[in-house]
Structure formats: C-alpha cells, structure tokens
Design a protein around this motif. Structure first.
Motif, mmCIF file in Angstrom:
data_model
loop_
_atom_site.group_PDB
_atom_site.id
_atom_site.type_symbol
_atom_site.label_atom_id
_atom_site.label_comp_id
_atom_site.label_asym_id
_atom_site.label_seq_id
_atom_site.Cartn_x
_atom_site.Cartn_y
_atom_site.Cartn_z
ATOM 1 N N SER A 133 0.858 -1.191 0.000
ATOM 2 C CA SER A 133 0.000 0.000 0.000
ATOM 3 C C SER A 133 0.897 1.244 0.000
ATOM 4 C CB SER A 133 -0.874 0.008 1.258
ATOM 5 O OG SER A 133 -0.083 0.341 2.381
ATOM 6 N N GLY A 134 0.301 2.397 -0.285
ATOM 7 C CA GLY A 134 1.076 3.643 -0.318
ATOM 8 C C GLY A 134 1.776 3.908 1.007
ATOM 9 N N GLY A 135 1.047 3.690 2.113
ATOM 10 C CA GLY A 135 1.621 3.942 3.439
ATOM 11 C C GLY A 135 2.757 2.970 3.743
ATOM 12 N N GLN A 136 2.585 1.701 3.301
ATOM 13 C CA GLN A 136 3.655 0.717 3.529
ATOM 14 C C GLN A 136 4.887 1.075 2.707
ATOM 15 O OE1 GLN A 136 1.346 -2.673 2.365
ATOM 16 N NE2 GLN A 136 0.886 -3.263 4.474
ATOM 17 N N LEU A 155 12.762 14.002 7.223
ATOM 18 C CA LEU A 155 11.631 13.270 6.649
ATOM 19 C C LEU A 155 10.577 14.245 6.138
ATOM 20 C CD1 LEU A 155 11.338 10.735 9.612
ATOM 21 C CD2 LEU A 155 12.502 10.363 7.432
ATOM 22 N N ASP A 156 10.241 14.098 4.855
ATOM 23 C CA ASP A 156 9.274 15.000 4.233
ATOM 24 C C ASP A 156 7.885 14.365 4.275
ATOM 25 O OD1 ASP A 156 8.126 17.078 2.886
ATOM 26 O OD2 ASP A 156 9.384 16.947 1.104
ATOM 27 N N GLU A 157 7.036 14.879 5.123
ATOM 28 C CA GLU A 157 5.646 14.423 5.292
ATOM 29 C C GLU A 157 5.546 12.894 5.491
ATOM 30 O OE1 GLU A 157 2.588 16.522 4.343
ATOM 31 O OE2 GLU A 157 3.503 18.122 3.143
ATOM 32 N N PRO A 158 6.241 12.359 6.490
ATOM 33 C CA PRO A 158 6.245 10.894 6.655
ATOM 34 C C PRO A 158 4.918 10.324 7.135
ATOM 35 C CG PRO A 158 7.346 11.934 8.498
ATOM 36 C CD PRO A 158 7.046 13.032 7.530
ATOM 37 N N LEU A 166 -0.786 4.025 13.368
ATOM 38 C CA LEU A 166 0.556 4.038 12.772
ATOM 39 C C LEU A 166 1.223 5.389 12.950
ATOM 40 C CD1 LEU A 166 0.369 2.119 9.396
ATOM 41 C CD2 LEU A 166 1.922 1.716 11.310
ATOM 42 N N ARG A 167 0.417 6.435 12.827
ATOM 43 C CA ARG A 167 0.931 7.791 13.003
ATOM 44 C C ARG A 167 1.515 7.946 14.406
ATOM 45 N NH1 ARG A 167 -1.773 13.219 10.903
ATOM 46 N NH2 ARG A 167 -2.054 11.966 9.057
ATOM 47 N N GLY A 168 0.769 7.465 15.401
ATOM 48 C CA GLY A 168 1.234 7.522 16.794
ATOM 49 C C GLY A 168 2.520 6.723 16.967
ATOM 50 N N GLU A 169 2.580 5.552 16.305
ATOM 51 C CA GLU A 169 3.776 4.704 16.424
ATOM 52 C C GLU A 169 4.992 5.404 15.807
ATOM 53 O OE1 GLU A 169 1.438 0.444 16.302
ATOM 54 O OE2 GLU A 169 2.913 0.876 14.753
ATOM 55 N N LEU A 170 4.734 6.109 14.705
ATOM 56 C CA LEU A 170 5.833 6.816 14.035
ATOM 57 C C LEU A 170 6.376 7.936 14.921
ATOM 58 C CD1 LEU A 170 6.900 5.961 11.384
ATOM 59 C CD2 LEU A 170 5.618 7.774 10.267
ATOM 60 N N TRP A 171 5.462 8.664 15.563
ATOM 61 C CA TRP A 171 5.932 9.736 16.454
ATOM 62 C C TRP A 171 6.689 9.155 17.637
ATOM 63 C CZ3 TRP A 171 6.649 14.721 15.646
ATOM 64 C CH2 TRP A 171 6.018 15.292 14.528
#
Ligand SMILES: Nc1ncnc2c1ncn2[C@@H]1O[C@H](COP(=O)(O)OP(=O)(O)OP(=O)(O)O)[C@@H](O)[C@H]1O
Length: 244
Positions: A133-136, A155-158, A166-171
């Motif tokens: 997927s796009g996010g993957q 990172l540009d708009e990760p 997933l957003r929370g995990e990334l932060w």
C-alpha cells in the motif's frame, strides 16, 4: 537537553521556474530534538528540505549541516533522508531494496532487520514493493532513511496517508531516535502534529513565520492550539502594527 545546532541556515533563497520560492530564511535547527517544519501545501517545506539535504540548487545564503556545506559527500552516511515519494525500486522486495541501500552506504547487512522492525514491516520483507500500500511503501523509504544510525534524519511528510495508530507509532519512533541523540526534522501540513514536536518552524509562502517551541507559540499568540495560532500569526503579518 542539547544546545548545539545541527543545521545552520543563513539567508537561504531558492528560485525555481523563474520564481523565488524561499525568500531568505535564517534558522538554527537544534541537535537532539524533533523539529517540525509545518506549513500549508505549497509553503516551501519540500524546497527547504531539498536544500538541506543538498539536492536543491540555492540562489542565495548558506546551509551548513553537521558543520559541512549541505550536500557534502561526507554527509552521505550521517544524514538520512526520505522524500515525499518513496525512492525505492518497485520491482524489488522490501528486503532487497534495503539490502541494496545498505550496501551502497557501506552499512552492516544486519541493519536491514533492525530498520524493518523499527518501521513495523516485519512479515513484509519478501513482498515486492509495488504490491505494498502507499503507506507501507512510504515506510520502506523511511526504513532506508534509518539505515546506519544517521545523526540527522530528515523526513518530508512521513505521516501522510497513515492511520492514527501508525501515526502515533511513528511519532514514538521519532521520540526513541531523539532519546538516542539523533536529530529529527520532520515536515507536515497537519497543524495537529505541531504539539508533538520539541521545536516548530512555521513556514508560509516561503517565509519563516515562527521558530520556537509549541508552548511558546501558544503563549505568544494566546491561542489554544497550533492551528489557531498559525491563523493568528498570518493575520498579524497582514497587520504588522498589532503586537503580540
Ligand atoms: N519544479 C518546480 N518548478 C517551479 N516551481 C515549483 C517546482 N516544484 C515546486 N514548485 C513550487 O514551489 C512552491 C513550494 O513547493 P514545495 O513543494 O516546496 O511546498 P510544500 O510546502 O512542500 O508543499 P506540499 O505540502 O504540498 O508538499 C509551490 O508554489 C510549488 O508550486
């Protein structure tokens, strides 16, 4: 808390297609913190980031990264960068892509498993990247930027296209990187991500409107959230005699 500056930007001007897109930006990005480069679509975030990682010709000023001019060969293994479009080979698997980038950088092959786990792509190692997927796919680009434990990650708009979990995990991942002493610069057009940063750079129409902490942004504008504070600063810019 570190006080040193990881990136020093002085009078940065960038022109593209006959237009000036960045109009003389001065900023010091502190070491060992998460700096958010926040601004609306078209405000110049990607252009700024491209200048910082040395892939954008600049028309004035200077950008010094970890003590070297942006784009210096010595920075290749010290700066990790993921652009808005994941620069990965669609016909290779996740692991093949990452093994390739690790080899080019001269990293230990064991790095691949480490970064796959950091971005939560375990189980997808052998999946052809085109079938993700796009996010993957964007997380494969992120994993490539994390190879080799760079001192600065840009990172540009990760978080675009990621669900809230997933957003929370990334932060959380950015927090972990910073706890290890890495400097993280992350762009976003989502004002609600501002509160997650240690420092904010608010960009509008190629100018830096604000550069300080999220708490200082609210204090200075008297607004309850970053979105309203941004609108406040834009209105103030239009009527500069009104002090905050
Ligand atoms: N190759 C180009 N030639 C000329 N102008 C460009 C080029 N690429 C981008 N621009 C213009 O530069 C300005 C800044 O674009 P940039 O991509 O840096 O903004 P951004 O804040 O990253 O936007 P977004 O959040 O939509 O990605 C925009 O007005 C855009 O139209």
């Amino acid at each position: 808390m570190a006080n040193s500056v990881s990136v020093e930007v002085r009078g940065l001007r960038v022109g593209r297609g006959g237009r000036e897109l960045l109009h003389g930006i001065d900023a010091g990005i502190p070491e060992g913190r998460i700096t958010g480069l926040i601004g609306p679509s078209g405000s110049g975030k990607s252009t700024f980031i491209r200048a910082l990682v040395g892939v954008q010709r600049i028309s004035g000023g200077s950008v010094t990264v970890l003590g070297h001019p942006a784009g210096s060969p010595v920075l290749r293994t010290r700066v990790g960068y993921a652009g808005q479009t994941a620069a990965v080979y669609p016909d290779l698997s996740v692991a093949e892509n990452l093994r390739y980038f690790a080899a080019v950088r001269g990293d230990d092959p064991g790095e691949v498993a480490r970064v796959v786990s950091m971005v939560g792509l375990e189980g997808y190692e052998n999946r052809v990247t085109a079938l993700l997927s796009g996010g993957q796919r964007s997380r494969v680009g992120l994993a490539a930027a994390l190879l080799g434990r760079s001192r600065l990650i840009v990172l540009d708009e990760p978080t675009v296209g990621l669900d809230p979990v997933l957003r929370g995990e990334l932060w959380q991942l950015f927090r972990d990187l910073v706890a290890d002493g890495t400097t993280v610069l992350v762009s976003s057009h989502a004002m609600d991500e501002a509160a997650r940063c240690d420092e904010l750079m608010l960009l509008r129409a190629g100018r830096l409107l604000f550069h300080d902490t999220p708490a200082e942004l609210l204090r200075r504008t008297g607004e309850p959230d970053a979105e309203r504070a941004f609108v406040h600063l834009v209105a103030r810019e239009a009527t500069p005699e009104v002090a905050v």
